[in-house]
Design an enzyme around this catalytic site. Structure first.
Site, PDB file in Angstrom:
ATOM      1  N   LYS A   1       1.636  -3.506  16.007  1.00 34.39           N
ATOM      2  CA  LYS A   1       0.960  -2.969  14.803  1.00 34.39           C
ATOM      3  C   LYS A   1       0.397  -4.155  14.087  1.00 34.39           C
ATOM      4  CE  LYS A   1      -0.505   0.096  11.868  1.00 34.39           C
ATOM      5  NZ  LYS A   1      -1.731   0.621  12.008  1.00 34.39           N
TER       6      LYS A   1
ATOM      7  N   CYS B   1      -3.516  -0.818   4.907  1.00 35.10           N
ATOM      8  CA  CYS B   1      -3.144  -1.567   6.115  1.00 35.10           C
ATOM      9  C   CYS B   1      -3.619  -2.782   6.379  1.00 35.10           C
ATOM     10  CB  CYS B   1      -3.724  -0.381   7.260  1.00 35.10           C
ATOM     11  SG  CYS B   1      -2.702   1.096   7.317  1.00 35.10           S
TER      12      CYS B   1
HETATM   13  N1  LIG Z   1      -2.746   5.631   5.785  1.00 34.83           N
HETATM   14  C1  LIG Z   1      -2.864   5.180   7.114  1.00 34.83           C
HETATM   15  O1  LIG Z   1      -3.988   5.248   7.740  1.00 34.83           O
HETATM   16  C2  LIG Z   1      -1.867   4.381   7.841  1.00 34.83           C
HETATM   17  C3  LIG Z   1      -2.125   4.254   9.239  1.00 34.83           C
HETATM   18  C4  LIG Z   1      -1.305   3.490   9.899  1.00 34.83           C
HETATM   19  C5  LIG Z   1       0.042   3.192   9.393  1.00 34.83           C
HETATM   20  N2  LIG Z   1       0.134   3.697   8.266  1.00 34.83           N
HETATM   21  C6  LIG Z   1       1.467   3.229   7.539  1.00 34.83           C
HETATM   22  O2  LIG Z   1       2.285   4.290   7.497  1.00 34.83           O
HETATM   23  C7  LIG Z   1       3.121   4.301   6.318  1.00 34.83           C
HETATM   24  C8  LIG Z   1       3.049   5.505   5.364  1.00 34.83           C
HETATM   25  O3  LIG Z   1       1.824   5.300   4.966  1.00 34.83           O
HETATM   26  P1  LIG Z   1       0.747   6.686   4.054  1.00 34.83           P
HETATM   27  O4  LIG Z   1      -0.410   6.330   4.151  1.00 34.83           O
HETATM   28  O5  LIG Z   1       1.509   7.746   4.774  1.00 34.83           O
HETATM   29  O6  LIG Z   1       1.663   6.413   2.693  1.00 34.83           O
HETATM   30  P2  LIG Z   1       1.302   7.576   1.393  1.00 34.83           P
HETATM   31  O7  LIG Z   1       1.584   6.781   0.197  1.00 34.83           O
HETATM   32  O8  LIG Z   1       0.393   8.418   1.814  1.00 34.83           O
HETATM   33  O9  LIG Z   1       2.642   8.287   1.721  1.00 34.83           O
HETATM   34  C9  LIG Z   1       3.909   7.949   1.601  1.00 34.83           C
HETATM   35  C10 LIG Z   1       4.733   9.285   1.216  1.00 34.83           C
HETATM   36  O10 LIG Z   1       6.196   8.727   0.953  1.00 34.83           O
HETATM   37  C11 LIG Z   1       6.871   9.169  -0.176  1.00 34.83           C
HETATM   38  N3  LIG Z   1       7.832   8.717  -0.241  1.00 34.83           N
HETATM   39  C12 LIG Z   1       8.183   7.242  -0.984  1.00 34.83           C
HETATM   40  N4  LIG Z   1       9.631   6.997  -0.927  1.00 34.83           N
HETATM   41  C13 LIG Z   1      10.272   7.964  -0.322  1.00 34.83           C
HETATM   42  C14 LIG Z   1      11.472   8.234  -0.001  1.00 34.83           C
HETATM   43  N5  LIG Z   1      12.565   7.275  -0.403  1.00 34.83           N
HETATM   44  N6  LIG Z   1      11.823   9.612   0.430  1.00 34.83           N
HETATM   45  C15 LIG Z   1      10.884  10.271   0.858  1.00 34.83           C
HETATM   46  N7  LIG Z   1       9.668  10.186   0.585  1.00 34.83           N
HETATM   47  C16 LIG Z   1       9.291   8.997   0.145  1.00 34.83           C
HETATM   48  C17 LIG Z   1       5.691   9.373  -1.065  1.00 34.83           C
HETATM   49  O11 LIG Z   1       5.899  10.019  -2.293  1.00 34.83           O
HETATM   50  C18 LIG Z   1       4.514   9.441  -0.334  1.00 34.83           C
HETATM   51  O12 LIG Z   1       4.285  10.939  -0.377  1.00 34.83           O
HETATM   52  C19 LIG Z   1       3.017   2.897   5.625  1.00 34.83           C
HETATM   53  O13 LIG Z   1       3.855   2.111   6.353  1.00 34.83           O
HETATM   54  C20 LIG Z   1       1.701   2.639   6.226  1.00 34.83           C
HETATM   55  O14 LIG Z   1       1.421   1.226   6.184  1.00 34.83           O
HETATM   56  C21 LIG Z   1      -0.518   4.266   7.228  1.00 34.83           C
END
Ligand SMILES: NC(=O)c1ccc[n+]([C@@H]2O[C@H](COP(=O)([O-])OP(=O)(O)OC[C@H]3O[C@@H](n4cnc5c(N)ncnc54)[C@H](O)[C@@H]3O)[C@@H](O)[C@H]2O)c1
Length: 421
Positions: free
Chosen positions: A217, A271
């Site tokens: 990744k 990312c």
């Molecule tokens: N957004 C993208 O396009 C994308 C693509 C691939 C990978 N990722 C990866 O996926 C992961 C999540 O990204 P995202 O974009 O969904 O983030 P986001 O910020 O949209 O969502 C994360 C959620 O987790 C919640 N959270 C935080 N701590 C928590 C806990 N202890 N218990 C429960 N909930 C908790 C937050 O309130 C939030 O709603 C990251 O590592 C990111 O790098 C994101």
């Protein structure tokens, strides 16, 4: 051990669509988020993020009883962790270190409800070794259970890393169609993860180990970052040499084996602007090119700001009766890429903020994908494209949203970081 109940920890851009996909295949899904607003919104069958088609799927899943959101983890057969993995703040010039505190807190949340036979999958983009760290945290909290780092194939709880690579705006389709990298801490962990994802994934689920999955990744995003840095460096070189970079790239791309990406105002988002640092911080001596690419891309916003300063000077020279206070600057786009509402790590947002801080005249922003401006932008006003087109003296194109491609300003000095006007 069949998986009937799936818990997704973190219901953001990745977790919510993933939870909804499992629920749409009639799995019982418990979504967990620390954000009360997110939990309440989802339980009303609505969504708190912008993602095409997701609202319908969440609405159906909640009203049919397959998806519910809660604040605290409950027992389940599989736990998917999709919480943020930002980097820790650091001094300018230092290499940022990954912040695993959200993953740690997710582990602390699920540890008390874990039971023999459960599967824990880390989906968050993570530095190499994070999945082993998850298993270590869980083992520390639950000494009554065995984990793969000690018990291997016979572990009570299986642990794997399955990174997500969906494109915001196309998540619903890509979740189903994309291939998945499945990195179990043992063969059993991988096999169980594949079985779970095959609930809705039509792409290939390719098995490797956890460390390689983590690095895969990071490699994908670092590759994009390096390629964008090449385009951004070209744009700066071409500006110096008075060459149109857009024309140059389109000419070079006629070579059958060349595919240069498009330059822009920098690199943003959760990312590409973040993940390469996870490699650099782990292997600073070896990651020279990846580190340089990060620096090239991070320098681009300042380059755009310098262009704005020059444009202000040019305007005042051409209009000697005016002062800087009379100059209106319009910034087009705040999101980190086209046609989304996501402002995280957005170079367009930071450029707009810096312009507002340095400029004594009016600064307006046009961002068709949001309804209110973030408080960090202070006194800037959110205006329509038409208003900005006809009122600004300096027009700064930052994000090539589809709405901006339909027409172009008839007045003002243009600074087009995306080459669409
Ligand atoms: N957004 C993208 O396009 C994308 C693509 C691939 C990978 N990722 C990866 O996926 C992961 C999540 O990204 P995202 O974009 O969904 O983030 P986001 O910020 O949209 O969502 C994360 C959620 O987790 C919640 N959270 C935080 N701590 C928590 C806990 N202890 N218990 C429960 N909930 C908790 C937050 O309130 C939030 O709603 C990251 O590592 C990111 O790098 C994101």
């Amino acid at each position: 051990m069949s998986v009937e109940t799936i818990s997704v920890i973190g219901l953001g851009y990745i977790g919510l669509p993933t939870a909804a996909m499992f629920a749409s295949r009639k799995k019982k899904v418990i979504g967990v988020d620390v954000n009360q607003h997110a939990v309440d919104t989802i339980n009303q069958g609505k969504i708190h993020i912008v993602e095409p088609d997701l609202d319908m799927i969440v609405h159906a899943a909640v009203s049919e009883g397959y998806l519910k959101a809660v604040l605290k983890p409950e027992p389940a057969d599989a736990f998917l962790i999709a919480v943020p993995t930002p980097f820790l703040p650091c001094d300018e010039g230092d290499v940022p270190e990954p912040d695993l505190s959200y993953i740690k807190s997710a582990c602390e949340g699920i540890a008390p409800v874990l039971k023999k036979g459960d599967l824990v999958i880390l989906e968050s983009t993570s530095p190499v070794g994070a999945t082993e760290q998850v298993a270590a945290w869980l083992a520390e909290a639950r000494t009554d259970l065995t984990f793969p780092q000690v018990a291997g194939e016979n572990a009570d709880v299986n642990v794997a890393h399955c990174p997500e690579r969906v494109l915001p705006g196309h998540v619903v389709r890509e979740l189903v169609e994309n291939d998945r990298v499945i990195g179990g801490m043992s063969s059993r962990c991988s096999e169980r993860s594949v079985e779970l994802y095959k609930t809705f994934v039509q792409g290939d689920c390719v098995i490797t180990n956890a460390r390689t999955a983590e690095m895969a990744k990071l490699t994908e995003n670092s590759c994009r970052d390096v390629q964008i840095a090449f385009a951004n460096e070209l744009s700066v070189i071409c500006d110096k040499l008075d060459i149109n970079v857009w024309e140059l790239i389109s000419l070079a791309n006629r070579h059958p084996r060349i595919n240069i990406l498009q330059p822009g105002p920098g690199v943003g988002g959760h990312c590409i602007a973040v993940d390469p640092w996870f490699i650099v911080s782990k292997t600073p001596e070896q990651a020279q090119l990846i580190h340089t690419a990060r620096k090239v891309n991070d320098a681009k916003p300042e380059w755009v700001i310098d262009k704005v300063k020059l444009a202000i000077a040019d305007f005042l020279q051409a209009n000697p009766t005016k002062t800087a206070k009379d100059v209106t600057i319009a910034c087009y786009g705040l999101a980190f890429k086209p046609d989304i509402d996501d402002l995280r790590e957005s170079p367009a947002l930071s450029i707009t903020k810096r312009i507002a801080e340095m400029h004594s005249g009016t600064v307006v922003a046009v961002e068709p994908n949001i309804e209110t401006l973030p408080l960090s932008l202070g006194h800037i006003e959110l205006v329509t494209t038409e208003f900005a087109f006809s009122n600004a003296n300096i027009q700064v194109m930052l994000v090539d949203h589809k709405q901006f491609k339909e027409s172009q300003p008839q007045q003002g000095l243009l600074i087009d970081s995306k080459g669409i006007w």
